[in-house]
Design a protein around this motif. Structure first.
Motif, short mmCIF file in Angstrom:
data_model
loop_
_atom_site.label_atom_id
_atom_site.label_comp_id
_atom_site.label_asym_id
_atom_site.label_seq_id
_atom_site.Cartn_x
_atom_site.Cartn_y
_atom_site.Cartn_z
N VAL A 208 0.86 -1.18 0.00
CA VAL A 208 0.00 0.00 0.00
C VAL A 208 0.90 1.23 0.00
O VAL A 208 1.84 1.32 0.79
N LEU A 209 0.58 2.18 -0.88
CA LEU A 209 1.32 3.44 -0.94
C LEU A 209 0.34 4.57 -0.63
O LEU A 209 -0.68 4.70 -1.30
N ILE A 210 0.67 5.36 0.38
CA ILE A 210 -0.13 6.53 0.73
C ILE A 210 0.58 7.76 0.18
O ILE A 210 1.74 8.01 0.50
N VAL A 211 -0.11 8.51 -0.65
CA VAL A 211 0.46 9.71 -1.27
C VAL A 211 0.00 10.92 -0.47
O VAL A 211 -1.20 11.15 -0.32
N ARG A 212 0.95 11.65 0.04
CA ARG A 212 0.66 12.84 0.85
C ARG A 212 0.24 13.98 -0.04
O ARG A 212 0.75 14.16 -1.14
#
Length: 158
Positions: free
Chosen positions: A144-148
């Motif tokens: 999972v990649l969370i993009v700020r």
């Protein structure tokens, strides 16, 4: 580590019309191009958020949201295709975003990466219902990649 182990074949990007989701979508295109990946663009209409109203009003609100989100998905599909992504799928569904985006939809598409924008919830909402992205991080069976949203971060730093 071998190069092929670092590649993602099917990337699921969750969108909701927010600025955070837009930034996540832009990053998903870059990653999909680099990996020659299939891009799966998904929106889940949170049916729980409509449970407070009168049934017919609730149905109309869901239909309006579905129409708007369908247009958004079509727009993102077009942008991804113009950016050179060859394989694109879209999905619009309703239910619990936490449940559907953490397990069911990634399993359906055999996603090996989920990309999300950082939460837009305020502190009280996050405390009461929890962040969708936090839940997905805990429950997903793939990366999972969370993009700020850097614009929000910059405003906070001022």
């Amino acid at each position: 580590m071998e190069q092929e182990k670092q590649q993602y074949a099917r990337i699921l990007i969750a969108v909701d019309g927010s600025e955070s989701a837009k930034k996540a979508f832009e990053k998903s295109i870059l990653i999909a191009k680099r990996n020659n990946s299939e891009l799966i663009i998904v929106h889940v209409i949170d049916s729980n958020s409509y449970n407070m109203g009168i049934e017919s009003a609730t149905f109309n609100a869901i239909e309006v949201d579905a129409t708007e989100m369908n247009d958004l998905l079509e727009s993102y599909n077009k942008k991804a295709r113009e950016a050179g992504i060859k394989s694109i799928k879209t999905k619009l569904t309703k239910g619990s975003p936490k449940q559907l985006l953490s397990l069911e939809i990634p399993n359906e598409f055999k996603a090996d990466l989920i990309i999300l924008g950082s939460t837009g919830l305020n502190m009280v909402e996050r405390w009461m219902i929890g962040s969708v992205s936090e839940y997905i991080i805990r429950e997903a069976r793939c990366d999972v990649l969370i993009v700020r949203n850097t614009q929000k971060e910059d405003e906070f730093k001022r």
